[in-house]
Design a protein around this motif. Sequence first.
Motif, mmCIF file in Angstrom:
data_model
loop_
_atom_site.group_PDB
_atom_site.id
_atom_site.type_symbol
_atom_site.label_atom_id
_atom_site.label_comp_id
_atom_site.label_asym_id
_atom_site.label_seq_id
_atom_site.Cartn_x
_atom_site.Cartn_y
_atom_site.Cartn_z
ATOM 1 N N LYS A 147 0.851 -1.183 0.000
ATOM 2 C CA LYS A 147 0.000 0.000 0.000
ATOM 3 C C LYS A 147 0.889 1.235 0.000
ATOM 4 C CE LYS A 147 -3.473 2.424 2.616
ATOM 5 N NZ LYS A 147 -4.155 2.549 3.882
ATOM 6 N N LEU A 148 0.704 2.073 -1.000
ATOM 7 C CA LEU A 148 1.457 3.314 -1.063
ATOM 8 C C LEU A 148 0.696 4.381 -0.300
ATOM 9 C CD1 LEU A 148 2.510 3.346 -4.811
ATOM 10 C CD2 LEU A 148 3.883 2.703 -2.851
ATOM 11 N N GLU A 149 1.376 5.099 0.547
ATOM 12 C CA GLU A 149 0.740 6.141 1.333
ATOM 13 C C GLU A 149 0.967 7.486 0.666
ATOM 14 O OE1 GLU A 149 1.846 5.983 5.404
ATOM 15 O OE2 GLU A 149 1.189 3.928 5.627
ATOM 16 N N SER A 150 -0.069 8.307 0.695
ATOM 17 C CA SER A 150 0.037 9.630 0.097
ATOM 18 C C SER A 150 0.832 10.535 1.027
ATOM 19 C CB SER A 150 -1.359 10.213 -0.131
ATOM 20 O OG SER A 150 -1.944 10.571 1.099
ATOM 21 N N PRO A 151 1.388 11.600 0.479
ATOM 22 C CA PRO A 151 2.091 12.571 1.331
ATOM 23 C C PRO A 151 1.179 13.126 2.429
ATOM 24 C CG PRO A 151 2.568 12.999 -0.969
ATOM 25 C CD PRO A 151 1.499 11.937 -0.931
ATOM 26 N N THR A 152 -0.102 13.290 2.117
ATOM 27 C CA THR A 152 -1.040 13.802 3.109
ATOM 28 C C THR A 152 -1.171 12.823 4.276
ATOM 29 O OG1 THR A 152 -2.249 14.978 1.381
ATOM 30 C CG2 THR A 152 -3.378 14.673 3.469
ATOM 31 N N SER A 153 -1.182 11.533 3.987
ATOM 32 C CA SER A 153 -1.262 10.528 5.049
ATOM 33 C C SER A 153 -0.058 10.623 5.979
ATOM 34 C CB SER A 153 -1.328 9.119 4.455
ATOM 35 O OG SER A 153 -2.540 8.925 3.774
ATOM 36 N N GLU A 154 1.119 10.830 5.413
ATOM 37 C CA GLU A 154 2.330 10.965 6.227
ATOM 38 C C GLU A 154 2.265 12.213 7.104
ATOM 39 O OE1 GLU A 154 4.897 8.843 6.684
ATOM 40 O OE2 GLU A 154 3.683 7.470 5.506
ATOM 41 N N ILE A 155 1.748 13.306 6.553
ATOM 42 C CA ILE A 155 1.613 14.546 7.322
ATOM 43 C C ILE A 155 0.638 14.343 8.470
ATOM 44 C CG2 ILE A 155 0.759 16.920 7.237
ATOM 45 C CD1 ILE A 155 1.811 16.953 4.285
ATOM 46 N N ILE A 156 -0.479 13.684 8.184
ATOM 47 C CA ILE A 156 -1.483 13.438 9.220
ATOM 48 C C ILE A 156 -0.865 12.634 10.356
ATOM 49 C CG2 ILE A 156 -3.612 12.185 9.734
ATOM 50 C CD1 ILE A 156 -4.607 13.026 6.929
ATOM 51 N N LYS A 157 -0.123 11.604 10.032
ATOM 52 C CA LYS A 157 0.484 10.762 11.067
ATOM 53 C C LYS A 157 1.425 11.552 11.960
ATOM 54 C CE LYS A 157 0.524 6.298 8.777
ATOM 55 N NZ LYS A 157 1.381 5.246 8.228
ATOM 56 N N GLY A 158 2.263 12.370 11.357
ATOM 57 C CA GLY A 158 3.308 13.042 12.110
ATOM 58 C C GLY A 158 2.914 14.334 12.793
ATOM 59 N N ASN A 159 1.867 14.969 12.323
ATOM 60 C CA ASN A 159 1.539 16.314 12.801
ATOM 61 C C ASN A 159 0.064 16.482 13.138
ATOM 62 O OD1 ASN A 159 4.207 17.737 12.086
ATOM 63 N ND2 ASN A 159 3.646 16.721 10.186
ATOM 64 N N TRP A 160 -0.624 15.406 13.465
ATOM 65 C CA TRP A 160 -2.066 15.484 13.574
ATOM 66 C C TRP A 160 -2.546 16.473 14.628
ATOM 67 C CZ3 TRP A 160 -5.885 15.802 10.845
ATOM 68 C CH2 TRP A 160 -7.168 15.739 11.335
ATOM 69 N N ASN A 161 -1.918 16.565 15.774
ATOM 70 C CA ASN A 161 -2.397 17.490 16.805
ATOM 71 C C ASN A 161 -2.340 18.944 16.335
ATOM 72 O OD1 ASN A 161 -3.104 15.550 18.694
ATOM 73 N ND2 ASN A 161 -1.043 15.464 19.520
ATOM 74 N N ILE A 162 -1.304 19.302 15.622
ATOM 75 C CA ILE A 162 -1.182 20.658 15.084
ATOM 76 C C ILE A 162 -2.262 20.900 14.035
ATOM 77 C CG2 ILE A 162 0.284 22.185 13.706
ATOM 78 C CD1 ILE A 162 2.694 20.681 15.018
ATOM 79 N N VAL A 163 -2.373 19.979 13.097
ATOM 80 C CA VAL A 163 -3.344 20.120 12.016
ATOM 81 C C VAL A 163 -4.763 20.151 12.574
ATOM 82 C CG1 VAL A 163 -4.285 19.012 9.954
ATOM 83 C CG2 VAL A 163 -1.809 19.055 10.317
ATOM 84 N N LYS A 164 -5.056 19.270 13.516
ATOM 85 C CA LYS A 164 -6.390 19.197 14.112
ATOM 86 C C LYS A 164 -6.792 20.538 14.735
ATOM 87 C CE LYS A 164 -9.013 16.652 17.597
ATOM 88 N NZ LYS A 164 -8.970 15.571 18.573
ATOM 89 N N GLY A 165 -5.894 21.157 15.458
ATOM 90 C CA GLY A 165 -6.182 22.445 16.079
ATOM 91 C C GLY A 165 -6.497 23.516 15.048
ATOM 92 N N LYS A 166 -5.732 23.537 13.963
ATOM 93 C CA LYS A 166 -5.958 24.536 12.918
ATOM 94 C C LYS A 166 -7.250 24.270 12.151
ATOM 95 C CE LYS A 166 -1.251 26.006 12.673
ATOM 96 N NZ LYS A 166 -0.102 26.367 11.877
ATOM 97 N N ILE A 167 -7.569 23.009 11.946
ATOM 98 C CA ILE A 167 -8.828 22.673 11.281
ATOM 99 C C ILE A 167 -10.004 23.124 12.143
ATOM 100 C CG2 ILE A 167 -10.343 20.776 10.589
ATOM 101 C CD1 ILE A 167 -7.850 19.289 9.620
ATOM 102 N N LYS A 168 -9.921 22.877 13.441
ATOM 103 C CA LYS A 168 -11.017 23.270 14.340
ATOM 104 C C LYS A 168 -11.185 24.788 14.378
ATOM 105 C CE LYS A 168 -12.098 20.783 18.000
ATOM 106 N NZ LYS A 168 -12.008 20.116 19.299
ATOM 107 N N GLN A 169 -10.096 25.527 14.282
ATOM 108 C CA GLN A 169 -10.177 26.985 14.247
ATOM 109 C C GLN A 169 -10.866 27.465 12.975
ATOM 110 O OE1 GLN A 169 -6.142 28.358 14.632
ATOM 111 N NE2 GLN A 169 -6.168 28.257 16.868
#
Length: 72
Positions: A4-26
């Motif tokens: 299974k090839l993972e997309s760059p977005t999947s890698e970003i989600i894995k490594g930075n999810w807490n940061i991304v989640k906060g910005k999405i909620k804002q």
Amino acid sequence: MSTKLESPTSEIIKGNWNIVKGKIKQSYASLTDNDLNYVEGQEEELLGRIQKRTGKDRKEIEKFIKDSCNCR
């Protein structure tokens, strides 16, 4: 052999999810914690939930995620 090839977005989600989640909620206050629940290996489902709740297309969501953690 199946790989299974993972997309760059999947890698970003894995490594930075807490940061991304906060910005999405804002930016998208209508998203709930359940909408943003991340389970490793289910990145596609997560992106689908965000897409459905925000009405944005996948490219917009992926760009937002990349921009949120300053990843390119």
